[in-house]
Write a protein that holds these residues in place. Structure first.
Motif, PDB file in Angstrom:
ATOM      1  N   THR A 217       0.855  -1.114   0.077  1.00  0.00           N
ATOM      2  CA  THR A 217      -0.074   0.195   0.078  1.00  0.00           C
ATOM      3  C   THR A 217       0.838   1.190   0.199  1.00  0.00           C
ATOM      4  O   THR A 217       1.726   1.400   0.791  1.00  0.00           O
ATOM      5  CB  THR A 217      -0.923   0.019   1.211  1.00  0.00           C
ATOM      6  OG1 THR A 217      -1.741  -1.198   1.192  1.00  0.00           O
ATOM      7  CG2 THR A 217      -1.917   1.184   1.372  1.00  0.00           C
ATOM      8  N   VAL A 218       0.744   1.955  -0.928  1.00  0.00           N
ATOM      9  CA  VAL A 218       1.692   3.123  -1.069  1.00  0.00           C
ATOM     10  C   VAL A 218       0.983   4.251  -1.190  1.00  0.00           C
ATOM     11  O   VAL A 218      -0.200   4.878  -2.013  1.00  0.00           O
ATOM     12  CB  VAL A 218       2.521   2.950  -2.525  1.00  0.00           C
ATOM     13  CG1 VAL A 218       3.311   4.331  -2.854  1.00  0.00           C
ATOM     14  CG2 VAL A 218       3.045   1.732  -2.708  1.00  0.00           C
ATOM     15  N   GLY A 222       1.437  12.596   0.462  1.00  0.00           N
ATOM     16  CA  GLY A 222       0.025  12.932   1.047  1.00  0.00           C
ATOM     17  C   GLY A 222      -1.105  12.639   0.510  1.00  0.00           C
ATOM     18  O   GLY A 222      -2.077  12.759   0.972  1.00  0.00           O
ATOM     19  N   GLN A 223      -0.893  11.775  -0.645  1.00  0.00           N
ATOM     20  CA  GLN A 223      -2.309  11.370  -1.514  1.00  0.00           C
ATOM     21  C   GLN A 223      -2.395  10.063  -0.834  1.00  0.00           C
ATOM     22  O   GLN A 223      -2.061   9.485  -0.072  1.00  0.00           O
ATOM     23  CB  GLN A 223      -1.845  11.055  -2.744  1.00  0.00           C
ATOM     24  CG  GLN A 223      -1.331  12.368  -3.572  1.00  0.00           C
ATOM     25  CD  GLN A 223      -0.902  11.730  -5.009  1.00  0.00           C
ATOM     26  OE1 GLN A 223      -0.992  10.688  -5.376  1.00  0.00           O
ATOM     27  NE2 GLN A 223      -0.442  12.780  -5.891  1.00  0.00           N
ATOM     28  N   PRO A 224      -3.998   9.991  -0.859  1.00  0.00           N
ATOM     29  CA  PRO A 224      -4.655   8.727  -0.359  1.00  0.00           C
ATOM     30  C   PRO A 224      -3.743   7.447  -0.776  1.00  0.00           C
ATOM     31  O   PRO A 224      -3.399   7.288  -1.996  1.00  0.00           O
ATOM     32  CB  PRO A 224      -5.699   8.699  -0.872  1.00  0.00           C
ATOM     33  CG  PRO A 224      -6.184  10.008  -1.112  1.00  0.00           C
ATOM     34  CD  PRO A 224      -5.013  10.735  -1.602  1.00  0.00           C
ATOM     35  N   PRO A 225      -3.407   6.535   0.269  1.00  0.00           N
ATOM     36  CA  PRO A 225      -2.710   5.412  -0.007  1.00  0.00           C
ATOM     37  C   PRO A 225      -3.619   4.406  -1.029  1.00  0.00           C
ATOM     38  O   PRO A 225      -4.617   4.450  -0.900  1.00  0.00           O
ATOM     39  CB  PRO A 225      -2.293   4.736   1.152  1.00  0.00           C
ATOM     40  CG  PRO A 225      -2.596   5.726   2.183  1.00  0.00           C
ATOM     41  CD  PRO A 225      -3.482   6.657   1.736  1.00  0.00           C
ATOM     42  N   ARG A 226      -2.953   3.756  -2.080  1.00  0.00           N
ATOM     43  CA  ARG A 226      -3.372   2.866  -3.006  1.00  0.00           C
ATOM     44  C   ARG A 226      -2.687   1.427  -2.562  1.00  0.00           C
ATOM     45  O   ARG A 226      -1.455   1.352  -2.507  1.00  0.00           O
ATOM     46  CB  ARG A 226      -3.228   3.277  -4.254  1.00  0.00           C
ATOM     47  CG  ARG A 226      -4.254   4.376  -4.397  1.00  0.00           C
ATOM     48  CD  ARG A 226      -4.055   4.973  -6.070  1.00  0.00           C
ATOM     49  NE  ARG A 226      -4.387   3.948  -6.761  1.00  0.00           N
ATOM     50  CZ  ARG A 226      -4.205   4.003  -8.236  1.00  0.00           C
ATOM     51  NH1 ARG A 226      -3.769   4.934  -8.716  1.00  0.00           N
ATOM     52  NH2 ARG A 226      -4.590   3.026  -9.177  1.00  0.00           N
ATOM     53  N   ARG A 299       5.255   6.713   1.468  1.00  0.00           N
ATOM     54  CA  ARG A 299       4.900   5.966   2.679  1.00  0.00           C
ATOM     55  C   ARG A 299       4.350   4.406   2.012  1.00  0.00           C
ATOM     56  O   ARG A 299       3.488   4.438   1.414  1.00  0.00           O
ATOM     57  CB  ARG A 299       3.736   6.534   3.440  1.00  0.00           C
ATOM     58  CG  ARG A 299       4.261   7.527   4.224  1.00  0.00           C
ATOM     59  CD  ARG A 299       3.444   8.369   5.044  1.00  0.00           C
ATOM     60  NE  ARG A 299       4.032   9.472   5.988  1.00  0.00           N
ATOM     61  CZ  ARG A 299       4.041   9.431   7.395  1.00  0.00           C
ATOM     62  NH1 ARG A 299       3.624   8.164   7.721  1.00  0.00           N
ATOM     63  NH2 ARG A 299       4.452  10.364   8.072  1.00  0.00           N
ATOM     64  N   LEU A 300       5.134   3.491   2.679  1.00  0.00           N
ATOM     65  CA  LEU A 300       4.777   2.243   2.068  1.00  0.00           C
ATOM     66  C   LEU A 300       4.361   1.500   3.474  1.00  0.00           C
ATOM     67  O   LEU A 300       4.916   1.305   4.452  1.00  0.00           O
ATOM     68  CB  LEU A 300       5.992   1.451   1.672  1.00  0.00           C
ATOM     69  CG  LEU A 300       6.913   2.091   0.504  1.00  0.00           C
ATOM     70  CD1 LEU A 300       8.031   1.436   0.021  1.00  0.00           C
ATOM     71  CD2 LEU A 300       6.021   2.225  -0.799  1.00  0.00           C
ATOM     72  N   PHE A 301       3.310   0.528   3.023  1.00  0.00           N
ATOM     73  CA  PHE A 301       2.733  -0.577   4.117  1.00  0.00           C
ATOM     74  C   PHE A 301       3.025  -1.717   3.612  1.00  0.00           C
ATOM     75  O   PHE A 301       2.329  -2.169   2.559  1.00  0.00           O
ATOM     76  CB  PHE A 301       1.445  -0.267   4.371  1.00  0.00           C
ATOM     77  CG  PHE A 301       1.046   1.166   5.314  1.00  0.00           C
ATOM     78  CD1 PHE A 301       0.900   1.231   6.424  1.00  0.00           C
ATOM     79  CD2 PHE A 301       0.981   2.238   4.551  1.00  0.00           C
ATOM     80  CE1 PHE A 301       0.648   2.335   7.298  1.00  0.00           C
ATOM     81  CE2 PHE A 301       0.531   3.322   5.181  1.00  0.00           C
ATOM     82  CZ  PHE A 301       0.376   3.613   6.406  1.00  0.00           C
ATOM     83  N   THR A 302       4.158  -2.282   4.333  1.00  0.00           N
ATOM     84  CA  THR A 302       4.382  -3.855   3.796  1.00  0.00           C
ATOM     85  C   THR A 302       4.959  -4.702   4.664  1.00  0.00           C
ATOM     86  O   THR A 302       5.671  -3.950   5.804  1.00  0.00           O
ATOM     87  CB  THR A 302       5.279  -3.694   2.533  1.00  0.00           C
ATOM     88  OG1 THR A 302       5.769  -4.872   2.010  1.00  0.00           O
ATOM     89  CG2 THR A 302       6.653  -2.981   2.718  1.00  0.00           C
ATOM     90  N   ASP A 303       5.007  -5.973   4.556  1.00  0.00           N
ATOM     91  CA  ASP A 303       5.791  -6.979   5.567  1.00  0.00           C
ATOM     92  C   ASP A 303       6.869  -7.456   4.817  1.00  0.00           C
ATOM     93  O   ASP A 303       7.674  -8.178   5.423  1.00  0.00           O
ATOM     94  CB  ASP A 303       4.830  -7.929   6.107  1.00  0.00           C
ATOM     95  CG  ASP A 303       4.102  -8.837   5.338  1.00  0.00           C
ATOM     96  OD1 ASP A 303       4.286  -8.611   3.977  1.00  0.00           O
ATOM     97  OD2 ASP A 303       3.409  -9.713   5.566  1.00  0.00           O
ATOM     98  N   SER A 304       7.196  -7.179   3.494  1.00  0.00           N
ATOM     99  CA  SER A 304       8.196  -7.722   2.720  1.00  0.00           C
ATOM    100  C   SER A 304       9.456  -6.846   2.941  1.00  0.00           C
ATOM    101  O   SER A 304       9.455  -5.543   3.474  1.00  0.00           O
ATOM    102  CB  SER A 304       7.967  -7.875   1.208  1.00  0.00           C
ATOM    103  OG  SER A 304       6.575  -8.664   1.131  1.00  0.00           O
TER     104      SER A 304
END
Length: 336
Positions: A217-218, A222-226, A299-304
């Motif tokens: 999820t990127v 400040g843009q909404p994460p995708r 901003r990255l949401f990842t578990d990798s």
């Protein structure tokens, strides 16, 4: 539009006459490992040059503290991209210097991507001879190259400063290279080339979705994460990468260059050769899964695992973002 980077040629007469030089020497880096005693022998007998072996970030910290105590004004890094990253992290988080020293990077590692962009290329012994001659006599020409730095915060890890960030097949490829090729003697561009070919071939054939798909999820500036599945994701402040690649074609004024390719993007074989050279093409569009731009924050949401200058870091949670920002600017010297 490219982010602001600066390369300035400065007359030698404008540079201070006496500069004390300190060398951070990593004997475990790619090129140094082949002949670990060569550079120490080359430096021996030159009392005005301080050289300290460093293998870990802690040793880099201790060496820089001693260099600051002895009024070193120029730090030469004989190591790979990871050694450069450890040095930048120390200088930009807890520097013992009142003023940041001048930095010189030698091509002494495996990929030498940072040295290839901002450092002294070629044989490091000949490069040092030019540097020492300049320090003693003022002969030659100095080029100051200024670059922004990446500031990376990975959940569960201390803040790091570097110049090249990679995720998806980049971090997977680094892990594969370190586990399978590095210890078999396939160093440098040969090992890197084989690794890239392996992953790109799998992407073209759609033969291993686990190998070529990294969900993240990127959020950018400040843009909404995708949430997307990515084949490739990189962020850098370098002007060019290994093999001379410049895979940047997007707009924007931010200091961080980012490029991303979505999993199973069409026309991959047609698009990638052009985009690797920074050339736009009709099919290399966001609609087809090809992204590039110059930004301020990612901003990255990842578990990798993710990679910074060849070093791998795994977030300990997906609930907090891995954050990339500009961490200031560093000045590197090249001697012609």
């Amino acid at each position: 539009m490219h982010p602001d980077t600066t390369a300035t040629t400065v007359a030698i007469s404008a540079i201070e006459e006496t500069v004390r030089i300190g060398i951070l020497y990593n004997p475990l880096s790619g090129r140094n490992r082949r002949a670990p005693d060569a550079l120490p022998r080359f430096i021996s007998g030159q009392a005005q040059i301080l050289m300290t072996e460093v293998r870990t970030p802690r040793e880099v910290h201790d060496a820089l503290t001693e260099f600051a105590r002895q009024n070193v004004g120029m730090v030469v890094i004989s190591g790979g991209d990871g050694t450069v990253q450890a040095t930048l992290t120390e200088l930009f988080t807890r520097s013992p210097f009142a003023t940041c020293p001048q930095l010189v990077v030698l091509a002494a590692g495996t990929t030498n991507m940072i040295a290839g962009d901002v450092g002294l290329r070629g044989d490091q012994h000949r490069a040092l001879l030019r540097l020492f001659d300049w320090a003693r006599t003022g002969r030659g020409r100095i080029v100051r190259v200024e670059r922004p730095l990446l500031r990376l915060q990975v959940p569960g890890h201390e803040v790091k400063f570097g110049m090249f960030f990679g995720a998806a097949i980049i971090s997977q490829g680094i892990d594969y290279y370190q586990q399978n090729l590095h210890n078999q003697g396939l160093h440098g561009v040969v090992g890197i080339g084989l690794t890239l070919c392996r992953y790109l071939w799998a992407a073209v054939r759609h033969s291993n979705r686990r190998m070529t798909t990294t969900p993240m999820t990127v959020g950018i500036d400040g843009q909404p994460p995708r949430r997307e599945n990515f084949l490739l994701f990189l962020v850098t402040t370098l002007d060019r990468l290994f093999f001379g690649m410049r895979p940047f074609w997007g707009g924007g004024q931010g200091p961080l260059r980012y490029t991303a390719v979505r999993t199973q993007s069409p026309y991959l074989l047609q698009v990638l050769p052009m985009l690797a050279r920074g050339r736009k093409c009709l099919r290399g569009t966001p609609e087809n899964g090809y992204f590039s731009g110059n930004v301020n924050e990612i901003r990255l949401f990842t578990d990798s695992s993710v990679a910074l200058d060849g070093e791998l870091y795994t977030p300990d949670t997906m609930q907090e973002p891995t954050v990339l920002q500009c961490g200031g600017r560093a000045t590197f010297l090249r001697i012609d």
